[in-house]
Design an enzyme around this catalytic site. Structure first.
Site, mmCIF file in Angstrom:
data_model
loop_
_atom_site.group_PDB
_atom_site.id
_atom_site.type_symbol
_atom_site.label_atom_id
_atom_site.label_comp_id
_atom_site.label_asym_id
_atom_site.label_seq_id
_atom_site.Cartn_x
_atom_site.Cartn_y
_atom_site.Cartn_z
ATOM 1 N N ASP A 8 35.840 58.640 -39.641
ATOM 2 C CA ASP A 8 36.611 59.631 -40.387
ATOM 3 C C ASP A 8 36.404 59.283 -41.860
ATOM 4 O OD1 ASP A 8 38.523 61.089 -41.725
ATOM 5 O OD2 ASP A 8 40.246 60.073 -40.817
ATOM 6 N N LYS A 70 34.971 62.706 -52.101
ATOM 7 C CA LYS A 70 34.755 63.716 -51.054
ATOM 8 C C LYS A 70 34.879 65.136 -51.622
ATOM 9 C CE LYS A 70 36.568 64.934 -46.477
ATOM 10 N NZ LYS A 70 37.387 64.392 -45.384
ATOM 11 N N GLU A 171 37.202 67.771 -38.440
ATOM 12 C CA GLU A 171 38.326 66.829 -38.303
ATOM 13 C C GLU A 171 39.404 67.309 -37.320
ATOM 14 O OE1 GLU A 171 39.330 66.355 -42.407
ATOM 15 O OE2 GLU A 171 37.504 65.220 -42.799
ATOM 16 N N ASP A 193 46.546 69.782 -40.509
ATOM 17 C CA ASP A 193 45.993 68.560 -41.105
ATOM 18 C C ASP A 193 46.131 68.606 -42.627
ATOM 19 O OD1 ASP A 193 44.461 66.492 -42.086
ATOM 20 O OD2 ASP A 193 42.687 66.941 -40.900
#
Ligand code: AMP
Length: 522
Positions: A8, A70, A171, A193
């Site tokens: 992850d 990211k 994810e 999420d």
């Protein structure tokens, strides 16, 4: 087959897991922690620090500590939100060829994929140390909303880190897989999420071990950091009102404040009130000024209300797009550290009418799911099959700046679709195809992911040639487009692979630099 790790690669934290004898194991890093901060720093000795080591010195070295990389993956320097991010972080963003966003440290430019590679390498080394064997194969997760360019950049980051990336999975899908291990029944799931930098909502159906993502939605630019920034702005305003000093341009002060704001936010998930103390926050003619404040949970919720409000529309859209029988989900899964905030949980309950499930650890669920997908690929797990969907529509720019959609969003992947186009002028011997991803009817409002041309067309009046354009999206969500002139059979194709923002030579150079660091460390 050798071990395949699941990673992850998060905005704030990363986590690595592996299936060991059929059971997912989250692996502790060299510092003993189960998650690793997604930070990379360069110190005076030109050493690279990754993870906790980088985080610990971030306050005193803000210009050379790269965080939230990211958010830069596969992005353009001039994008408005990237410019905004550039104002928030202490390090420098630069415009690379093709307008891509890179970072600059110590006069050296790095692609975001190279920085991410250092984090991935740390995760790989964590697993290698744990098992005492070399590990090459990995499954890496990305937000469901990631575009082609962002997925490409992630794949390249894996390559630079010395990994063979077997699969890139979304994810929320990974989180649902983790959930599937714990509960063995058919269900409609909604994965909510909210991590450090991104917000994703996915609706999945699970039938006899088959996971299908039926809708995704979200906001690529909303996460815990925005909550931290809102708290910081509130505290800076209060400090200015009290001392008449504006510290919003002081990188060191902001870095200190960011850490305190985040801690206060996390504490207020369990406490009703907390205090913030930053001694010697600033100095003026009358001496040192300290920042001290108390913050209640109610105040926090008030400060963050505009952000909390932004969670609702994408959540409702995913549910609507999913078009579930009866319009109801059976379980809502919370993923990402921000879902520990009580106001977020209350919002979820209000929207969906379900108490969110607490069976999955929000920090580890995604890595656990990635390790399960790794197990599926390695043939270790047989009871699941995974089907995913493309999060964005794909098409071509057509006459009048229109978007001609060929594959609609939420189509199951892998997928192949074709469409026939024609010329607009007499004797036109070349067509230029612009491949776009996005939902707008107006072509230029969508993102251009590649351009290519079909040349040497036979002379024909306008509208007479038949040009077949085929779009393929593979299992990783990566796009391949080809165009054929059906009369001559002449074909041109592209894999949209410049999306990572790096040329092959740049990738090789980065691999050498990252590889050199491994040697220095061992
Ligand atoms: P992730 O990307 O899933 O690691 O999520 C990280 C985000 O979750 C960061 O913004 C953290 O500040 C936030 N977070 C972690 N723990 C808590 C907590 N107990 N309460 C509120 N936010 C939290």
């Amino acid at each position: 087959m050798s071990r395949v790790i699941g990673i992850d690669l998060g905005t704030t934290n990363s986590c690595v897991a592996v299936l060991d004898g059929g059971t997912p194991l989250v692996l502790p890093n060299a510092e003993g922690a189960r998650t690793t901060p997604s930070l990379v720093a360069f110190n005076d000795a030109h050493e690279r620090l990754v993870g906790q080591q980088a985080k610990r010195q971030a306050v005193i070295n803000p210009t050379r500590t790269i965080q939230r990389v990211k958010r830069l993956m596969g992005r353009k320097y001039r994008d408005a939100d990237i410019q905004e991010l550039g104002q928030q972080v202490g390090y420098q963003l630069v415009e690379h060829v093709n307008g891509d966003c890179w970072v600059q440290v110590n006069g050296q430019a790095f692609a975001p994929a190279e920085i991410s590679a250092l984090i991935l390498q740390k995760m790989r080394l964590t697993a290698e140390d744990f098992f005492g064997e070399e590990i090459r194969d990995a499954v890496i997760t990305v937000p469901a909303y990631f575009s082609d360019a962002q997925r490409q950049a992630t794949r390249v980051a894996g390559k630079i880190a010395g990994l063979n990336v077997l699969r890139i999975i979304n994810e929320p899908t990974a989180a649902a897989l983790a959930y599937g291990v714990q509960k063995d029944k058919d269900a409609n799931l909604l994965v909510f999420d909210l991590g450090g930098g991104t917000f994703d909502v996915s609706v999945l159906t699970v039938r006899g071990g088959l996971f299908e993502v039926v809708a995704t939605s979200g906001d690529n630019h909303l996460g815990g950091e925005d909550f931290d920034a809102a708290i910081m702005a509130y505290l800076l305003d209060a400090f200015e009102a009290e001392h008449g000093m504006d510290l919003s341009g002081d990188a060191m002060a902001l870095q200190r404040l960011r850490g305190e704001a985040e801690t206060a936010k996390c504490e207020l998930s369990t406490l009703r009130e907390t205090s913030i103390n930053l001694p010697f926050f600033a100095v003026n003619d009358s001496g040192a000024k300290h920042l001290t404040a108390t913050l209640t949970r109610a105040q926090l919720e008030e400060i963050c209300k505009p952000l909390l409000d932004r969670l609702e529309a994408p959540a409702r859209r995913a549910l609507q797009d999913a078009n579930l029988p009866g319009g109801k989900v059976d379980e809502v899964l919370l993923v990402g550290g921000m879902t520990r905030m009580p106001a977020v949980q209350q919002l979820v309950e209000r929207i969906f009418g379900n108490k969110p499930s607490r069976g999955v650890n929000p920090d580890e669920a995604v890595a656990i799911g990635a390790s399960l997908q790794a197990g599926i690929l390695a043939g270790e797990v047989q009871e699941f099959t995974l089907m995913d969907v493309t999060p964005l529509s794909l098409g071509l720019r057509a006459k009048g700046n229109r978007m001609s959609k060929v594959i609609e969003r939420n189509t199951a992947i892998p997928v192949r679709a074709t469409k026939i186009y024609t010329t607009t002028e007499d004797n036109q011997n070349t067509v230029i195809l612009q491949v776009l991803q996005g939902e707008s009817e107006i072509a230029t409002d969508n993102s251009l992911i590649g351009t290519f041309s079909l040349t040497d067309l036979p002379p024909k009046p306008a509208g007479r040639l038949r040009i077949e354009v085929a779009f393929d999206i593979d299992r990783d969500g990566i796009v391949n487009v080809s165009a054929t002139d059906t009369e001559t059979g002449n074909e041109q194709s592209i894999t949209i692979e410049d999306g990572s923002g790096m040329s092959e030579a740049e990738i090789q150079r980065a691999m050498q630099r990252v590889g050199a660091m491994t040697e220095a460390a061992s």
